[in-house]
Design a protein around this motif. Structure first.
Motif, mmCIF file in Angstrom:
data_model
loop_
_atom_site.group_PDB
_atom_site.id
_atom_site.type_symbol
_atom_site.label_atom_id
_atom_site.label_comp_id
_atom_site.label_asym_id
_atom_site.label_seq_id
_atom_site.Cartn_x
_atom_site.Cartn_y
_atom_site.Cartn_z
ATOM 1 N N ALA A 88 -14.508 -9.959 8.584
ATOM 2 C CA ALA A 88 -14.644 -11.290 7.586
ATOM 3 C C ALA A 88 -15.102 -10.241 6.277
ATOM 4 C CB ALA A 88 -16.155 -11.793 7.687
ATOM 5 N N ARG A 89 -14.546 -10.866 5.480
ATOM 6 C CA ARG A 89 -14.972 -10.451 4.517
ATOM 7 C C ARG A 89 -16.411 -10.862 2.823
ATOM 8 N NH1 ARG A 89 -10.965 -8.623 -0.374
ATOM 9 N NH2 ARG A 89 -12.740 -8.811 -2.439
ATOM 10 N N LEU A 90 -17.014 -10.241 2.889
ATOM 11 C CA LEU A 90 -18.469 -11.123 2.431
ATOM 12 C C LEU A 90 -18.173 -10.168 0.620
ATOM 13 C CD1 LEU A 90 -21.194 -9.589 3.846
ATOM 14 C CD2 LEU A 90 -19.736 -11.327 4.601
ATOM 15 N N ASP A 91 -18.233 -11.195 -0.046
ATOM 16 C CA ASP A 91 -18.017 -10.861 -1.381
ATOM 17 C C ASP A 91 -19.487 -11.601 -1.935
ATOM 18 O OD1 ASP A 91 -14.896 -10.041 -2.677
ATOM 19 O OD2 ASP A 91 -14.862 -11.333 -1.161
ATOM 20 N N LEU A 92 -20.194 -10.698 -2.667
ATOM 21 C CA LEU A 92 -21.565 -11.080 -3.358
ATOM 22 C C LEU A 92 -21.278 -10.811 -5.257
ATOM 23 C CD1 LEU A 92 -22.463 -10.050 -0.142
ATOM 24 C CD2 LEU A 92 -24.492 -10.794 -1.441
ATOM 25 N N ALA A 93 -21.718 -11.539 -5.907
ATOM 26 C CA ALA A 93 -21.458 -12.501 -7.124
ATOM 27 C C ALA A 93 -23.121 -11.150 -7.731
ATOM 28 C CB ALA A 93 -21.209 -13.118 -8.111
ATOM 29 N N PRO A 94 -22.998 -10.771 -8.819
ATOM 30 C CA PRO A 94 -24.768 -10.369 -9.127
ATOM 31 C C PRO A 94 -25.268 -11.123 -9.309
ATOM 32 C CG PRO A 94 -22.868 -9.721 -11.004
ATOM 33 C CD PRO A 94 -22.057 -10.611 -9.966
ATOM 34 N N GLY A 95 -26.755 -11.080 -8.420
ATOM 35 C CA GLY A 95 -27.361 -12.438 -8.143
ATOM 36 C C GLY A 95 -26.838 -12.758 -6.541
ATOM 37 N N GLY A 96 -26.354 -12.329 -6.005
ATOM 38 C CA GLY A 96 -25.701 -13.289 -4.940
ATOM 39 C C GLY A 96 -26.943 -13.229 -3.654
ATOM 40 N N VAL A 97 -26.550 -13.798 -2.794
ATOM 41 C CA VAL A 97 -27.520 -13.482 -1.611
ATOM 42 C C VAL A 97 -26.544 -14.705 -0.373
ATOM 43 C CG1 VAL A 97 -29.260 -14.192 -0.369
ATOM 44 C CG2 VAL A 97 -29.663 -13.966 -2.673
ATOM 45 N N GLY A 144 -27.473 -12.166 17.238
ATOM 46 C CA GLY A 144 -28.588 -13.506 17.315
ATOM 47 C C GLY A 144 -30.010 -13.349 16.619
ATOM 48 N N LEU A 145 -30.025 -12.132 15.582
ATOM 49 C CA LEU A 145 -30.749 -11.858 15.145
ATOM 50 C C LEU A 145 -31.003 -12.297 13.345
ATOM 51 C CD1 LEU A 145 -32.290 -7.773 16.072
ATOM 52 C CD2 LEU A 145 -33.042 -10.748 17.282
ATOM 53 N N LEU A 146 -31.802 -12.724 12.744
ATOM 54 C CA LEU A 146 -31.518 -13.424 11.524
ATOM 55 C C LEU A 146 -31.724 -12.737 10.404
ATOM 56 C CD1 LEU A 146 -34.685 -15.848 11.751
ATOM 57 C CD2 LEU A 146 -32.732 -16.354 11.518
ATOM 58 N N HIS A 147 -30.321 -12.381 9.748
ATOM 59 C CA HIS A 147 -30.892 -11.345 9.131
ATOM 60 C C HIS A 147 -30.358 -11.609 7.334
ATOM 61 C CE1 HIS A 147 -26.522 -12.085 11.142
ATOM 62 N NE2 HIS A 147 -25.787 -11.505 9.833
ATOM 63 N N PHE A 148 -29.887 -10.984 6.677
ATOM 64 C CA PHE A 148 -29.507 -11.082 5.319
ATOM 65 C C PHE A 148 -28.698 -10.348 4.451
ATOM 66 C CE2 PHE A 148 -33.590 -9.990 5.132
ATOM 67 C CZ PHE A 148 -33.580 -9.626 4.005
ATOM 68 N N GLN A 149 -28.378 -10.312 3.352
ATOM 69 C CA GLN A 149 -27.943 -9.531 2.571
ATOM 70 C C GLN A 149 -27.805 -10.241 1.469
ATOM 71 O OE1 GLN A 149 -25.016 -10.301 5.030
ATOM 72 N NE2 GLN A 149 -25.038 -8.520 6.238
ATOM 73 N N VAL A 150 -28.280 -9.292 0.110
ATOM 74 C CA VAL A 150 -28.815 -9.529 -1.091
ATOM 75 C C VAL A 150 -27.772 -8.585 -2.091
ATOM 76 C CG1 VAL A 150 -30.632 -9.936 -3.077
ATOM 77 C CG2 VAL A 150 -30.816 -10.750 -0.871
ATOM 78 N N ASN A 151 -27.121 -8.294 -3.410
ATOM 79 C CA ASN A 151 -27.096 -8.551 -4.248
ATOM 80 C C ASN A 151 -27.856 -8.049 -4.839
ATOM 81 O OD1 ASN A 151 -25.069 -6.547 -5.734
ATOM 82 N ND2 ASN A 151 -23.275 -8.354 -6.661
ATOM 83 N N ALA A 152 -28.543 -6.181 -4.738
ATOM 84 C CA ALA A 152 -29.020 -5.635 -5.705
ATOM 85 C C ALA A 152 -28.675 -4.753 -7.035
ATOM 86 C CB ALA A 152 -29.804 -4.599 -4.306
ATOM 87 N N GLY A 153 -27.341 -4.992 -7.043
ATOM 88 C CA GLY A 153 -26.611 -4.521 -8.285
ATOM 89 C C GLY A 153 -26.642 -5.034 -9.452
ATOM 90 N N GLY A 154 -25.956 -4.795 -10.725
ATOM 91 C CA GLY A 154 -25.629 -5.246 -11.945
ATOM 92 C C GLY A 154 -23.878 -5.787 -11.737
ATOM 93 N N SER A 155 -24.105 -5.144 -10.806
ATOM 94 C CA SER A 155 -22.062 -5.674 -10.622
ATOM 95 C C SER A 155 -21.616 -6.321 -9.314
ATOM 96 C CB SER A 155 -21.019 -4.024 -10.646
ATOM 97 O OG SER A 155 -21.407 -3.811 -10.071
ATOM 98 N N SER A 156 -20.172 -6.623 -8.870
ATOM 99 C CA SER A 156 -20.072 -7.526 -7.572
ATOM 100 C C SER A 156 -20.221 -6.217 -6.810
ATOM 101 C CB SER A 156 -18.986 -8.594 -8.132
ATOM 102 O OG SER A 156 -18.083 -7.742 -8.731
ATOM 103 N N ALA A 157 -20.870 -7.024 -5.540
ATOM 104 C CA ALA A 157 -20.805 -6.079 -3.797
ATOM 105 C C ALA A 157 -19.672 -7.251 -3.002
ATOM 106 C CB ALA A 157 -21.793 -6.346 -3.328
ATOM 107 N N LEU A 158 -18.922 -5.558 -2.698
ATOM 108 C CA LEU A 158 -17.772 -6.528 -1.855
ATOM 109 C C LEU A 158 -18.063 -5.262 0.130
ATOM 110 C CD1 LEU A 158 -15.575 -6.892 -0.745
ATOM 111 C CD2 LEU A 158 -14.429 -4.621 -1.335
ATOM 112 N N ALA A 159 -18.508 -6.524 0.925
ATOM 113 C CA ALA A 159 -18.100 -5.368 2.413
ATOM 114 C C ALA A 159 -17.513 -6.029 3.435
ATOM 115 C CB ALA A 159 -19.383 -5.402 2.590
ATOM 116 N N PHE A 160 -17.084 -5.310 4.028
ATOM 117 C CA PHE A 160 -16.351 -5.737 5.204
ATOM 118 C C PHE A 160 -17.133 -6.086 6.694
ATOM 119 C CE2 PHE A 160 -12.940 -4.749 2.167
ATOM 120 C CZ PHE A 160 -12.762 -5.522 2.292
ATOM 121 N N VAL A 161 -17.401 -7.100 7.305
ATOM 122 C CA VAL A 161 -18.300 -6.829 7.882
ATOM 123 C C VAL A 161 -17.294 -7.310 9.911
ATOM 124 C CG1 VAL A 161 -19.981 -7.411 7.278
ATOM 125 C CG2 VAL A 161 -18.588 -9.407 7.853
ATOM 126 N N SER A 162 -17.548 -6.942 10.728
ATOM 127 C CA SER A 162 -17.321 -6.913 12.351
ATOM 128 C C SER A 162 -17.554 -7.494 13.315
ATOM 129 C CB SER A 162 -16.264 -5.691 12.910
ATOM 130 O OG SER A 162 -17.236 -4.881 12.170
#
Ligand SMILES: *[C@@H]1O[C@H](CO)[C@@H](O)[C@H](O)[C@H]1NC(C)=O
Length: 209
Positions: A88-97, A144-162
């Motif tokens: 999957a692809r993850l896009d997080l704008a500034p402040g995104g969660v 199965g474990l609870l997890h999260f990602q938070v954009n900690a920068g001032g610009s957008s973040a892009l991640a790929f997950v498998s």
């Protein structure tokens, strides 16, 4: 000594005639079962079943979480069916969660391509595993474990997950609690949250009762 070798040889010959199934491209005509989709007839499979172009496009982050998950699971990407993998692809704008969630059916590996993320998971003994990730970092989220990602920068973040499954599943904790008709009194009783806070979150997420 000769006999066991002969026996192994016969075994090898007999198994070499067994049908080898190279893949099981999803046939969307029937619903997905516990073992995945049934297989499309090999004669009808083309290379396009093994190619997914949707991850080149940024997801729409104009939403309450300021983030988007673009899945390439078996339901979107027929070629991964039966192979134990997806992405999957993850896009997080500034402040995104990407809020607290689990994938009941798969472990996850994330590679951060752009930006900065604070990511973490909680083990079943409630230990916190938390890290600030920078470009190029990779992090594992066990199945199965609870997890999260938070954009900690001032610009957008892009991640790929498998994922270690073609259908990892996705359950978002706040949606499970506040985006359905589970009675507020029961949510308060089972989570110890204040009724006012529960009603506020139900209002935002569309829950009733
Ligand atoms: C993104 O989503 C918002 C809210 O649903 C919508 O108003 C907007 O048109 C979408 N943008 C694009 C580029 O699709």
């Amino acid at each position: 000594m000769i006999f066991p070798i002969f026996f192994a040889f016969v075994l090898l010959l007999s198994t070499s005639h067994a049908a080898v199934q190279d893949f099981c491209v999803a046939d969307y005509k029937a619903p997905e079962g516990p073992a995945g989709y049934s297989c499309k007839q090999p004669a009808r499979v083309t290379v396009d079943d093994f190619v997914f172009s949707g991850l080149g496009v940024a997801g729409n982050t104009t939403n309450i979480i300021k983030a988007a998950v673009t899945p390439a699971f078996a339901a979107q990407f027929p070629g991964v069916n039966g192979l134990g993998i997806s992405l999957a692809r993850l896009d997080l704008a500034p402040g995104g969660v990407i809020p607290f969630h689990t994938h009941p059916g798969a472990s996850e590996v994330l590679v951060l391509v752009q930006g900065t993320l604070v990511a973490g998971f909680i083990s079943s003994d409630n230990t916190v595993y938390l890290k600030t990730l920078k470009k190029g970092d990779v992090m594992i989220f066990p199945q199965g474990l609870l997890h999260f990602q938070v954009n900690a920068g001032g610009s957008s973040a892009l991640a790929f997950v498998s994922f270690s499954s073609p259908s990892p599943g996705l359950q978002i904790l706040d949606f499970a609690l506040f985006k359905n008709n589970l009675p507020t009194s029961l949510i308060a009783a089972t989570t110890f949250l204040d009724v006012a806070q529960i009603k506020k979150l139900k209002g935002v997420l569309g829950g009733t009762n």
